[in-house]
Design an enzyme around this catalytic site. Structure first.
Site, PDB file in Angstrom:
ATOM      1  N   HIS A  72     -10.781 -13.499   5.540  1.00 38.91           N
ATOM      2  CA  HIS A  72     -10.555 -12.468   4.531  1.00 38.91           C
ATOM      3  C   HIS A  72      -9.868 -12.985   3.262  1.00 38.91           C
ATOM      4  CE1 HIS A  72     -12.002  -9.744   7.569  1.00 38.91           C
ATOM      5  NE2 HIS A  72     -11.799  -8.693   6.807  1.00 38.91           N
ATOM      6  N   HIS A  94     -11.801 -12.263   0.126  1.00 37.37           N
ATOM      7  CA  HIS A  94     -11.238 -11.375  -0.889  1.00 37.37           C
ATOM      8  C   HIS A  94     -11.363 -11.995  -2.281  1.00 37.37           C
ATOM      9  CE1 HIS A  94      -8.153  -8.942  -2.981  1.00 37.37           C
ATOM     10  NE2 HIS A  94      -8.576  -8.007  -2.153  1.00 37.37           N
ATOM     11  N   HIS A 153     -18.339  -6.285   1.456  1.00 34.74           N
ATOM     12  CA  HIS A 153     -17.152  -6.815   2.128  1.00 34.74           C
ATOM     13  C   HIS A 153     -17.522  -7.726   3.305  1.00 34.74           C
ATOM     14  CE1 HIS A 153     -13.187  -7.091   3.899  1.00 34.74           C
ATOM     15  NE2 HIS A 153     -13.686  -6.653   5.044  1.00 34.74           N
ATOM     16  N   LYS A 170      -5.124   1.892  10.106  1.00 31.01           N
ATOM     17  CA  LYS A 170      -4.891   1.588   8.689  1.00 31.01           C
ATOM     18  C   LYS A 170      -5.722   2.552   7.847  1.00 31.01           C
ATOM     19  CE  LYS A 170      -3.548  -3.279   8.555  1.00 31.01           C
ATOM     20  NZ  LYS A 170      -3.897  -4.617   8.020  1.00 31.01           N
ATOM     21  N   GLU A 195     -18.124  -8.867  10.947  1.00 30.79           N
ATOM     22  CA  GLU A 195     -16.830  -8.598  11.599  1.00 30.79           C
ATOM     23  C   GLU A 195     -16.948  -8.753  13.121  1.00 30.79           C
ATOM     24  OE1 GLU A 195     -14.014  -7.966   9.792  1.00 30.79           O
ATOM     25  OE2 GLU A 195     -14.624  -7.004   7.907  1.00 30.79           O
ATOM     26  N   ASN A 227      -7.531 -10.989   9.991  1.00 28.79           N
ATOM     27  CA  ASN A 227      -7.877 -11.321   8.609  1.00 28.79           C
ATOM     28  C   ASN A 227      -8.613 -12.650   8.483  1.00 28.79           C
ATOM     29  OD1 ASN A 227      -6.639  -8.966   7.787  1.00 28.79           O
ATOM     30  ND2 ASN A 227      -4.658  -9.953   7.465  1.00 28.79           N
ATOM     31  N   GLU A 269       1.346  -5.084  11.817  1.00 27.85           N
ATOM     32  CA  GLU A 269       1.237  -6.416  11.242  1.00 27.85           C
ATOM     33  C   GLU A 269       2.609  -6.988  10.914  1.00 27.85           C
ATOM     34  OE1 GLU A 269      -2.237  -6.504   8.723  1.00 27.85           O
ATOM     35  OE2 GLU A 269      -1.676  -8.458   7.918  1.00 27.85           O
ATOM     36  N   ARG A 273      -1.554  -9.374  14.425  1.00 25.44           N
ATOM     37  CA  ARG A 273      -2.564  -8.537  13.751  1.00 25.44           C
ATOM     38  C   ARG A 273      -3.196  -9.294  12.583  1.00 25.44           C
ATOM     39  NH1 ARG A 273      -3.025  -1.988  12.876  1.00 25.44           N
ATOM     40  NH2 ARG A 273      -5.056  -2.134  11.891  1.00 25.44           N
ATOM     41  N   LYS A 319     -10.054  -5.842  19.226  1.00 29.60           N
ATOM     42  CA  LYS A 319      -9.205  -5.239  18.206  1.00 29.60           C
ATOM     43  C   LYS A 319      -8.082  -4.424  18.846  1.00 29.60           C
ATOM     44  CE  LYS A 319      -8.592  -3.072  13.916  1.00 29.60           C
ATOM     45  NZ  LYS A 319      -9.102  -2.792  12.590  1.00 29.60           N
ATOM     46  N   ARG A 367       2.715  16.645   6.183  1.00 32.21           N
ATOM     47  CA  ARG A 367       3.436  15.459   6.696  1.00 32.21           C
ATOM     48  C   ARG A 367       2.753  14.862   7.919  1.00 32.21           C
ATOM     49  NH1 ARG A 367       8.262  18.440   5.811  1.00 32.21           N
ATOM     50  NH2 ARG A 367       9.167  17.847   3.810  1.00 32.21           N
TER      51      ARG A 367
END
Ligand code: ADP
Ligand code: ZN
Length: 372
Positions: free
Chosen positions: A252, A256, A270, A146, A188, A249, A240, A245, A230, A124
């Site tokens: 992105h 994407h 990416h 993330k 980035e 993106n 987010e 946040r 960041k 956990r």
């Protein structure tokens, strides 16, 4: 050495950036290593970083009387899977990992995402330390908590927020990173300038070549500035839940769609997709009258100067704008026929537009696909 704190209620941690950090690991990670007290320290890595850095890590650990036990995955996105997650969690349980132990993730975003998720669920939740080895992971994915794997339904759809206890960055490891991966990570870095720091964007225009060449001082500055940006955003909006946040993106949504159209393959990394996505976001902002056209073209030039793709016409795609826009239609943020879009008011000032019709994006992309 630069230390950037990530301030989060109850689980703040430091990002340490230091050339030669790997060699000083026993000292820098002492709080997490000392608990092992003779037991082997679990290290997750991929075959490339294992081959390149196993000896350095073992030597560094030996200085504190520690030894590593390695879990080595195949390089590439394939490791972010249920199968590998199962093997990794089984391995951690076999080692007798406890909730107060820390697992070390040595590698790029793939290793960090996979290890982070394994550590979110094993017992956990146990601790982990990120030692990112790609520029992309150093400036972006290793900070912020993330974690995820990919499934048939898409990328990063199974995951958890699980913050590392420390992030240790040694810019020297970028010396072995292939140039193409270096440029992809640099996209980035440019993102932080575009979304919120015009001065940094100016600085990158002057110093970008040095950063890409791994010149120590400019490289460390670019990494530290990116992480500060960041860390600030993550501290304001860890999960987010507001638009803060989401700023990360920038580029992105377009990116994407391009990644999806090219099958998430080596045809378009990416970071390369994000580079193109930022040019598209800038040009679309200019078309709406939000951004000066000259600033949109300046963004495109900055990206092209870094050796990154800046024109989607160059990708040789055979699809039209509607097909690209279709990849966005399944975005969980869709509201009716509109999609919240990160656009630019200025270089250094991104904002969330809520009135963007997907059909308008499709028409805009048709023009971009036809650009000579
Ligand atoms: P990212 O960090 O961009 O998400 P990956 O984790 O897939 O991507 O890493 C990209 C590639 O770079 C992988 O093939 C990985 O093995 C390799 N790699 C990672 N770090 C280094 C390094 N310091 N030197 C050489 N290759 C590296
Ligand atoms: Zn990204």
């Amino acid at each position: 050495m630069a230390v950037v704190p990530v301030a989060l209620a109850g689980r703040s941690y430091d990002v340490t950036i230091e050339a030669g950090a790997l060699a000083k690991l026993a000292e820098l990670a002492a709080p997490y290593l000392d608990r092992y007290n003779g037991r082997k320290v679990p290290f997750v890595t991929d075959a490339n970083t294992h081959r390149l850095y196993q000896n350095q890590i073992e030597t560094a650990l030996a200085k504190g009387g520690h030894h590593a036990e390695w879990f080595v995955v195949d390089p590439g996105e394939g490791a972010k899977s249920w199968g590998v997650l199962e093997q990794l969690t089984d391995w951690l349980l076999t080692l007798g990992i406890t909730r107060s132990d820390h697992v070390f993730a040595l590698g790029g975003g793939v290793v960090g995402d996979l290890t982070g998720l394994a550590c979110a669920v094993a017992k956990r939740g146990c601790g982990f330390v990120q030692i990112p080895t790609t520029l992309l992971a150093q400036v972006d994915s290793s900070v912020g908590g993330k974690t995820a794997i990919n499934t048939r339904a898409g990328k990063n759809l199974i995951g958890a927020f699980h913050q590392p206890s420390a992030v240790i960055i040694d810019p020297l490891v970028l010396g072995t990173l292939p140039d193409r991966e270096m440029r992809a990570g640099y996209a980035e870095v440019v993102k932080y300038g575009l979304l919120g720091d015009a001065e940094f964007f100016d600085w990158l225009d002057v110093n970008g070549t040095q950063v890409l060449a791994r010149t120590p001082e400019p490289l460390a500055h670019a990494i530290a500035t990116s992480i500060r940006a960041k860390a600030k955003i993550v501290a304001e909006d860890e999960r987010e839940t507001n638009d803060v946040r989401a700023l990360l993106n920038l580029g992105h949504t377009f990116g994407h769609a391009l990644e999806a159209e090219t099958g998430f393959s080596d045809q378009l990394l990416h970071g390369e997709a994000v580079a193109l996505g930022m040019v598209l976001a800038a040009r679309y902002s200019a078309q709406r009258g939000d951004l000066a056209a000259s600033d949109a073209e300046r963004s495109a030039r900055t990206i092209a100067a870094a050796g990154l793709p800046s024109e989607i016409a160059e990708l040789g795609l055979t699809c039209d704008g509607a097909k690209l826009a279709d990849h966005m239609r399944h975005d969980k943020k869709m509201e009716g026929s509109t999609l919240p879009f990160l656009l630019l008011k200025n270089i250094g000032e991104a904002y969330m537009a809520r009135d963007v019709e997907l059909s308008d994006i499709a028409a805009f992309l048709d023009t971009e696909l036809a650009r000579a």
